[in-house]
Enzyme design. Structure first.
Site, PDB file in Angstrom:
ATOM      1  CG  PHE A   1      44.833  73.888  80.768  1.00  0.00           C
ATOM      2  CD1 PHE A   1      44.995  72.929  81.761  1.00  0.00           C
ATOM      3  CD2 PHE A   1      43.955  73.608  79.731  1.00  0.00           C
ATOM      4  CE1 PHE A   1      44.295  71.726  81.723  1.00  0.00           C
ATOM      5  CE2 PHE A   1      43.248  72.404  79.688  1.00  0.00           C
ATOM      6  CZ  PHE A   1      43.429  71.470  80.687  1.00  0.00           C
TER       7      PHE A   1
ATOM      8  CB  ALA B   1      42.621  73.962  90.371  1.00  0.00           C
ATOM      9  CE  LYS B   2      40.237  73.654  81.146  1.00  0.00           C
ATOM     10  NZ  LYS B   2      39.784  72.278  80.980  1.00  0.00           N
ATOM     11  CB  ALA B   3      45.818  71.431  87.918  1.00  0.00           C
TER      12      ALA B   3
ATOM     13  CE1 TYR C   1      40.896  68.445  81.651  1.00  0.00           C
ATOM     14  CE2 TYR C   1      42.034  69.628  83.380  1.00  0.00           C
ATOM     15  CZ  TYR C   1      40.908  69.419  82.621  1.00  0.00           C
ATOM     16  OH  TYR C   1      39.781  70.152  82.837  1.00  0.00           O
TER      17      TYR C   1
END
Ligand code: PMP
Length: 322
Positions: free
Chosen positions: A34, A163-165, A169
């Site tokens: 995201f 990576a903005k996985a 989060y």
């Protein structure tokens, strides 16, 4: 209240129609990536500016590639979708745009592929985007209080840290929750070998003897767009180079200034780390200058950086009397 609009399964739909199955792979296993993009309302121009929208979608493409996911829209198409969703919602305030690429297959099982004879078939991916009105995430007026988290920042060979996985989060969520439960505003996370990585949702800078210092990308940080912005404006506007190097935990205690920055968090001075006062416990001089520059730029008030600001609404033509 007016209907909110989102982009979901290739269409602009009322948000009440944008739902997924409880069997969705991404919901069960965190298989998604995201972005978070801010839009700033400029009252004088009656315009809403999305900040560095292309860079965010370029990072989304990099995240998707890393996760072996297919993002079928180009950066330009994604920017158009973001603008359209914000415009359809007719927002006239600061907003936060959330695009998500996710494994949309409703299949139990961890793998993102399945075998079909001799071929490997990827489970389907999809994309959605919504936008919400959004104020300050951290205090940007008063300096905040941080702790060193007992949760280590995820290691790049545990999960791809740059990576903005979505699944990644959980790491940040645990750290942020612990910090708030213990009375702090934000958590600062260390790497598994004990060096400073970043905040739960922000990159970190310190100032020592007039030098700006930030952990290198190899410290499992998310390579932040605000971080890159700060490095550039520190150099171009203040003539200060940033040193990217390893930072020790105890350097935070003795730094002259410390601040966190990120899209959601914007820029916040840190007054305390683990109950130690940082500098004078106030917004330091370099931090204060960078914050002022940053807020002017994101609001579209700095012509030199106008390229970073994408207007959502058609420009209103000024009426001049002759
Ligand atoms: N680190 C983490 C873990 C984040 O979630 C964010 C916010 N996206 C950042 C750093 C800052 O990144 P950016 O400036 O690109 O928003």
């Amino acid at each position: 209240m007016a209907e909110e609009w989102a982009f979901f399964e290739g269409e602009y739909v009322p948000i009440s129609k944008a739902s997924v199955s409880i069997k969705t792979h991404a919901l069960n296993y965190g298989t998604g990536c995201f972005e978070g993009i801010r839009g700033y309302w400029n009252e004088e121009e009656e315009q809403l500016y999305l900040f560095r929208v292309e860079e965010h979608f370029e990072r989304l493409h990099r995240s998707a590639r890393t996760l072996r996911m297919n993002l079928k829209y180009s950066v330009a198409e994604l920017a158009e979708i973001a603008k359209n969703v914000v415009a359809r919602n007719e927002f006239r305030s600061d907003v936060y745009v959330r695009p998500v690429v996710y494994k949309s297959g409703a299949i139990v099982g961890l793998s993102m592929v399945r075998r079909d004879g001799d071929t490997t078939v990827f489970l389907p991916d999809d994309f959605f985007l919504f936008a919400v009105e959004f104020g300050d995430y951290l205090d940007v007026n008063e300096p905040i209080k941080c702790c060193i988290s007992t949760w280590q920042r995820v290691d790049d060979n545990v999960m791809p840290a740059r990576a903005k996985a979505t699944g990644l989060y959980l790491n940040s969520s645990l750290a942020k929750t612990e910090a708030e439960e213990n009375g702090f505003d934000e958590a600062i996370m260390l790497t598994s070998d004990g060096h400073v990585s970043e905040g739960s949702g922000e990159n970190l800078f310190i100032v020592r003897d007039g030098t700006l210092i930030t952990p290198t990308p190899a410290e499992n940080i998310l390579e932040g767009i605000t971080r890159a912005t700060m490095i550039q404006i520190a150099k171009d506007e203040l003539g200060i180079d940033t040193v990217e190097r390893q930072v020790d935990r105890s350097e935070l205690y003795v730094a002259d200034e410390l601040f966190l920055c990120g899209t959601g968090a914007q820029a916040s001075a840190v007054a305390e780390v683990d109950h130690r006062i940082v500098g004078k416990g106030t917004v330091g001089p370099i931090t204060g200058k960078l914050m002022k520059l940053y807020f002017d730029i994101v609001k579209g008030k700095s012509p030199k950086y106008a390229d970073w600001c994408t207007a959502v609404y058609p420009a209103t033509v000024g009426v001049t009397s002759t």
